[in-house]
Each structure stands twice: as structure tokens, then as C-alpha cells.
Enzyme design. Structure first.
Site, short mmCIF file in Angstrom:
data_model
loop_
_atom_site.label_atom_id
_atom_site.label_comp_id
_atom_site.label_asym_id
_atom_site.label_seq_id
_atom_site.Cartn_x
_atom_site.Cartn_y
_atom_site.Cartn_z
CG LEU A 33 -1.86 -1.23 1.32
CD1 LEU A 33 -2.74 -1.13 2.57
CD2 LEU A 33 -2.72 -1.41 0.07
N GLY A 36 -1.30 6.31 -3.05
CA GLY A 36 -2.42 6.15 -3.99
C GLY A 36 -3.54 5.38 -3.31
CG HIS A 37 -3.06 1.24 -2.40
ND1 HIS A 37 -1.73 0.95 -2.52
CD2 HIS A 37 -3.69 0.51 -3.36
CE1 HIS A 37 -1.55 0.07 -3.50
NE2 HIS A 37 -2.71 -0.21 -4.04
N GLY A 147 -8.15 3.59 -8.49
CA GLY A 147 -7.32 4.70 -8.94
C GLY A 147 -7.35 4.80 -10.46
CE LYS A 149 -0.19 3.18 -10.85
NZ LYS A 149 0.04 1.91 -11.60
CD GLN A 153 -7.65 -2.47 -11.87
OE1 GLN A 153 -7.00 -3.50 -11.96
NE2 GLN A 153 -7.49 -1.63 -10.86
CB VAL A 176 -1.49 9.68 -5.59
CG1 VAL A 176 -0.58 10.40 -4.60
CG2 VAL A 176 -2.94 9.75 -5.13
CB SER A 185 3.04 2.15 -9.44
OG SER A 185 3.14 0.77 -9.65
NE ARG A 187 3.91 -5.15 -11.65
CZ ARG A 187 2.60 -5.46 -11.78
NH1 ARG A 187 1.71 -4.50 -11.91
NH2 ARG A 187 2.20 -6.72 -11.76
O1 PAF Z 1 -5.48 -2.52 -9.04
C1 PAF Z 1 -5.20 -3.52 -8.35
O2 PAF Z 1 -4.47 -3.44 -7.38
C2 PAF Z 1 -5.78 -4.87 -8.73
O3 PAF Z 1 -5.86 -5.01 -10.11
C3 PAF Z 1 -7.14 -5.16 -8.06
C4 PAF Z 1 -8.20 -4.18 -8.52
C5 PAF Z 1 -7.00 -5.10 -6.57
C6 PAF Z 1 -7.61 -6.56 -8.43
O4 PAF Z 1 -6.73 -7.54 -7.99
#
Ligand code: PAF
Length: 279
Positions: A33, A36-37, A147, A149, A153, A176, A185, A187
Site C-alpha cells: 500500500l 495512492g491506496h 485509482g 492510473k 481497469q 497520485v 505504484s 511496482r
Molecule cells: O489494481 C489492483 O491493485 C488490482 O488489479 C485489483 C483491482 C486489486 C484486483 O486484484
């Protein structure tokens, strides 16, 4: 804050809240986390009576040669961040709890899952769609937060919720960024200091395109964006696409609201970013 590990326990608790008339907010995550989260959690804390954060590294959205095993899992830090932000429940199921061996059902949105990132990650969005639908059903979420980003999705989930008549409202939150402009991110943890520094150029290039959106044609905009990105050392571009904000179809000269979306590799790390452009 209560940590819940099983589907049945979360369903029981969430259903009780629903019966009490509580508005439930879900922040689906794969952990690691970051700010952004945190922005999604804060939005849910503001809107909802109950905030659930799910932490599940979903194997169904990783391709065979991707980073599923390597994906960061800093559980203690993640729980601290949730606690600090007064999250009510953290849902941390095991792999077997979410996808037991007899799991057979997958959710697909072919029009949205085979373009942009889907061209390079053919099974990714099917995995995302399936796990998110499961999480919505398990949590009885009134609101679910994503988000921007990962704009593709967001559009995918928005479409599923509309097409399949879920009662959940899908709420988007702005990207963010670090001070340098780099989109935050999980990553980014893979990037070396030097890679992080050069990655910040991506958002600057997107901003320049935004400035040109009103005056230049789209093929010029795409070509100059590709050329500028290609000047970043150690970069490999997966795609640069300009799509309609509404449905991810290719934008054209009449498009009033578009998204310039990019996916690139910096060394061994795949990064995505985008900018919304309006006329
Ligand atoms: O964006 C993410 O972190 C993932 O794709 C999600 C939405 C939690 C689904 O696993």
C-alpha cells in the site's frame, strides 16, 4: 480494525452492516500500500459508514512470465497503514480461499480486455474482472474505489458493474504522483534510484501532449509522444494510445475528451501512466 481471512466471515459481517443500513465502501488492493491506496481509503472513510480494504495478490491477473511470486507483500506495513487510516476491516484471504481448486468461472469483457494493456497481457483483465466481481459479492460493497492510473481497469469494472446490474457504485480517484511527477505504484519499488529519476520524464511528456491536444492532430501527438519517450534511456514502449474517455475506442478529430495512455518498460519494470485531455 479487524483482519478477516475467510469469505464466509466477511460475508456474515458485511451483511449485518447492510441490514443495519450502513453504507459499505470497498478498496480492493494487492497490498504494498502507498499514498495512492491511501487516497482511496480516505475517500471511502469520508463517504461510507464502513471501510473494507482487501489485500490479495491475485494470481489470475498475472501471466506465466510475470512477477506474481516477486510481487511485494509487506503485510505488517500494510496493516499499519490501514490502522492509521481507521479502516474497519482488512480482508486478507489465502489463495485457496479465493480460488479453490474447483473454481471454474471467469468474467470476460472482450472489447475492453484485448486492447491497450490487454494486447501485451492477454489474461490480465480476465483475472482482474473475476477477482473484483468476487470481492464485490463477498463485501456487499455499496461503493468501490479504484485509482485512475489503471484507466483501462477502471473502465472495465465500470462496464461490468453496469452490464451485470451490480448495485455497487464504482468511484474513481485521481492518480497520485510523487513530487517528480512519477505516478505512484507498488511496482515503483522495483526501480533503482537512477531508473526512478528517468521514469519521472514519462509524466512530463504526457503533460506536454496535453498542452498540444487542442491544436495538433492526434497522429502528430502520438508520434511526438513516442519519439520523446524513446529518448528516455533503457525504455521499451509497449504502447502509446489515444482513446475515447467514454469507451476506450480510438480517439479521432471529433473526440472532445480523450485519454493518452502509455505502458513502458524501464529496465525490468513495467510502468503505466495516462493523462486525460479535454477540448
Ligand atoms: O489494481 C489492483 O491493485 C488490482 O488489479 C485489483 C483491482 C486489486 C484486483 O486484484
Amino acid at each position: 480494525m479487524k483482519v478477516i481471512k475467510t469469505v464466509s466471515e466477511l460475508q456474515k459481517i458485511a451483511f449485518k452492516h447492510l441490514k443495519n443500513g450502513d453504507e459499505i465502501g470497498l478498496v480492493p488492493t494487492m497490498g504494498a500500500l502507498h499514498q495512492g491506496h491511501e487516497s482511496l481509503i480516505l475517500k471511502s472513510k469520508k463517504n461510507d459508514d464502513v471501510t473494507i480494504v482487501s489485500i490479495f495478490v491475485n494470481p489470475a491477473q498475472f501471466g506465466p512470465n510475470e512477477d506474481y511470486l516477486k510481487y511485494p507483500r509487506p503485510t505488517t506495513k500494510d496493516l499499519q497503514l490501514c490502522k492509521k487510516n481507521h479502516v474497519d476491516y482488512v480482508f486478507m484471504p489465502t489463495l485457496n480461499e479465493m480460488f479453490p481448486n474447483n473454481h471454474k468461472t471467469f468474467v470476460e469483457v472482450p472489447d475492453l480486455q484485448n486492447i491497450m494493456c490487454g494486447k501485451f497481457r492477454p489474461t490480465h483483465f480476465r483475472g482482474v474482472a473475476t477477482v473484483v466481481v468476487k470481492l464485490l459479492n463477498i463485501s456487499y460493497a455499496c461503493n468501490a474505489y479504484f485509482g485512475m492510473k489503471d484507466f483501462q481497469q477502471f473502465k472495465l469494472i465500470e462496464t461490468i458493474v453496469k452490464d451485470l446490474n451490480f448495485k455497487t457504485k464504482v468511484i474513481s480517484c485521481p492518480i497520485v504522483r510523487e513530487k517528480s511527477g512519477l505516478a505512484i505504484s507498488s511496482r515503483n519499488l522495483y526501480l533503482s534510484t537512477q531508473e526512478k529519476e528517468i521514469s519521472s520524464k514519462i509524466s512530463k511528456i504526457l503533460k506536454e501532449a496535453l498542452r498540444d491536444f487542442k491544436n495538433k492532430n492526434l497522429s502528430y501527438l502520438k508520434k511526438t509522444t513516442v519519439n520523446k519517450l524513446n529518448k528516455i534511456p533503457h525504455i521499451k514502449i509497449d504502447y502509446v494510445d489515444i482513446v475515447n474517455f467514454k469507451d476506450l475506442s480510438f480517439a479521432d478529430k471529433d473526440t472532445k475528451k480523450a485519454v493518452l495512455a502509455v505502458a513502458v518498460w524501464i529496465g525490468k519494470t513495467r510502468l503505466i501512466d495516462n493523462i486525460i485531455m479535454t477540448k
